[in-house]
Design a protein around this motif. Structure first.
Motif, PDB file in Angstrom:
ATOM      1  N   TRP A 140      48.961  40.562  38.364  1.00  0.00           N
ATOM      2  CA  TRP A 140      48.076  39.839  39.277  1.00  0.00           C
ATOM      3  C   TRP A 140      48.049  38.360  38.908  1.00  0.00           C
ATOM      4  CZ3 TRP A 140      45.777  44.456  36.995  1.00  0.00           C
ATOM      5  CH2 TRP A 140      45.825  45.565  37.844  1.00  0.00           C
ATOM      6  N   ILE A 188      45.779  37.806  43.412  1.00  0.00           N
ATOM      7  CA  ILE A 188      44.570  38.581  43.140  1.00  0.00           C
ATOM      8  C   ILE A 188      43.813  38.861  44.438  1.00  0.00           C
ATOM      9  CG2 ILE A 188      42.306  38.540  42.005  1.00  0.00           C
ATOM     10  CD1 ILE A 188      43.624  36.893  39.749  1.00  0.00           C
ATOM     11  N   PHE A 191      45.546  41.428  46.710  1.00  0.00           N
ATOM     12  CA  PHE A 191      45.456  42.802  46.209  1.00  0.00           C
ATOM     13  C   PHE A 191      44.154  43.447  46.665  1.00  0.00           C
ATOM     14  CE2 PHE A 191      44.141  45.897  42.992  1.00  0.00           C
ATOM     15  CZ  PHE A 191      45.245  46.732  42.978  1.00  0.00           C
ATOM     16  N   PHE A 234      41.073  38.258  37.334  1.00  0.00           N
ATOM     17  CA  PHE A 234      41.141  39.556  37.994  1.00  0.00           C
ATOM     18  C   PHE A 234      39.888  40.371  37.702  1.00  0.00           C
ATOM     19  CE2 PHE A 234      42.171  44.041  38.271  1.00  0.00           C
ATOM     20  CZ  PHE A 234      42.771  44.116  39.520  1.00  0.00           C
TER      21      PHE A 234
END
Length: 415
Positions: A140, A188, A191, A234
């Motif tokens: 990430w 990030i 996702f 993250f």
């Protein structure tokens, strides 16, 4: 570490990553310290374990030659779980890749395995390995870093060996490819948006947005493990989704109480009395789903996570119920009893059962179990100070719970 353990426990990404950072700092310090100090640090790290939370995983900073060989096979040993396989793969391939090709980004890239897939919940077994299972992990990056190296890093990730420790290559289903891929390199925000529709958790000032996120979606966004997150970006984003606003949690508790009263206490006995087995069975199902959700909500998602989607609902409930200090720990067994008896109660018929007693005794057992669960829920509400009432018909508990909701947003209150 002591503060994290006290507030969140050891079985958290916060604890594992902070401890891993400590071990890496000790490793770096030992390389530059006098011999006697280096020995002390080495002994201390040895006594403390590898700091990863995973037996056998290489400590942070371990040279790549020390990690398990990529050609090692699981033959002759017990099958490895997907999260451990991902961590070992990260240690063997991911960390060396970044160190060799992207050294300036070593302190910026987060890694782990989170999202869709039974292994992200820790529920994978032999039956799980027929699709979407194999050596994989996620990387990430911030938007800035992804713009700089994202596509190149993805190409390097795809060039890594497809088999590892006797597993692979992974057979991906259509839903786990393209925009729905479950591993590799991600921004990030992208996702989390791919799972929840949001790049970051909704604001506490927008409770309606939280209510549109069902618990299974939040479970997929907050499960798994994070192996490394030097920047903390993250984990910060993920923690936002774990931290459900208290007003939202209370509103959902009220909703679950209402469904348990309507479906279980009111409609199950009425549908059984009418002889409508299909309606009775569906009512039992609604009660079970609401009760399972309530157990997680009363134990607080920030501590225990969210109830996942139906396939893993009872696996998660059993695991939660086996933990120390879990509230309503025995409800799981009672809900399984309801499901087991529902067939006989709903479709047993007049001559069903030993001695031709019919389904009436089983139906009575179901009603008793439902009332017992509801009485336990009321006792827990009282322990938590959410009600001062002993009323066991759960619909009448809703106003007491909603008195604790600070916001006057209409979506948080029942009619």
């Amino acid at each position: 570490l002591q503060v994290i353990e006290e507030c969140y426990g050891k079985d958290t990404d916060y604890y594992r990553i902070t401890e891993s950072n400590l071990r890496q700092a000790e490793h770096e310090a030992s390389e530059h310290a006098p011999a006697n100090v280096s020995q002390d640090v080495s002994q201390d790290a040895s006594a403390g374990g590898n700091g990863s939370g995973t037996p056998g995983a290489a400590p942070a900073g371990t040279p790549s030659a020390a990690v398990p060989s990529a050609t090692a096979s699981h033959t002759g040993t017990s099958p490895i779980c997907g999260l451990k396989l991902a961590r070992e793969c990260w240690n063997a391939y991911g960390k060396p890749l970044i160190a060799d090709k992207y050294p300036e980004y070593q302190g910026r890239i987060a890694a782990g395995l989170v999202g869709h897939g039974s292994e992200c919940y820790g529920f994978d077994d032999d039956l799980s390995r027929d699709h979407d299972f194999g050596p994989r992990f996620c990387l990430w990056l911030t938007d800035e870093d992804y713009a700089a190296i994202g596509e190149r890093l993805q190409a390097d990730y795809e060039a890594l060996p497809q088999s590892f420790m006797g597993y692979g290559p992974r057979e991906s289903t259509a839903r786990a490819q393209g925009a729905g891929r479950r591993d590799g390199v991600f921004r990030i925000g992208d996702f989390f948006e791919s799972i929840t529709g949001y790049r970051q958790a909704p604001s506490t000032n927008n409770p309606h947005e939280w209510l549109m996120l069902d618990e299974a979606t939040l479970a997929a966004a907050t499960n798994g493990e994070v192996f490394a997150d030097p920047l903390g970006k993250f984990l910060d984003t993920r923690q936002g989704f774990k931290t459900m606003p208290e007003d939202v949690r209370l509103a959902l508790i009220s909703k679950r109480l209402g469904m348990m009263a309507q479906a279980g206490q009111y409609n199950v006995p009425r549908m059984l009395a009418r002889g409508d087995g299909a309606a009775a069975w569906l009512s039992i199902g609604e009660f079970v789903q609401a009760a399972a959700s309530l157990v997680f909500l009363l134990n607080n998602p920030i501590t225990v996570g969210y109830l996942p989607y139906y396939k893993w609902r009872f696996a998660a409930l059993r695991r939660l119920s086996s933990r120390m200090a879990t509230r309503l720990a025995d409800v799981c067994g009672q809900l399984e009893t309801l499901l087991r008896l529902s067939s006989a109660a709903c479709y047993g018929g007049a001559g069903f059962g030993e001695g031709g007693k019919g389904s009436a005794p089983v139906a009575e057992k179901i009603s008793q179990t439902i009332e017992h669960v509801c009485a336990e829920v009321v006792a827990e509400l009282r322990r938590e100070g959410l009600t001062g009432s002993d009323e066991t018909f759960l619909e009448w508990q809703r106003p007491y719970v909603e008195e604790h909701i600070a916001s006057d947003a209409a979506c948080l209150h029942s009619l």
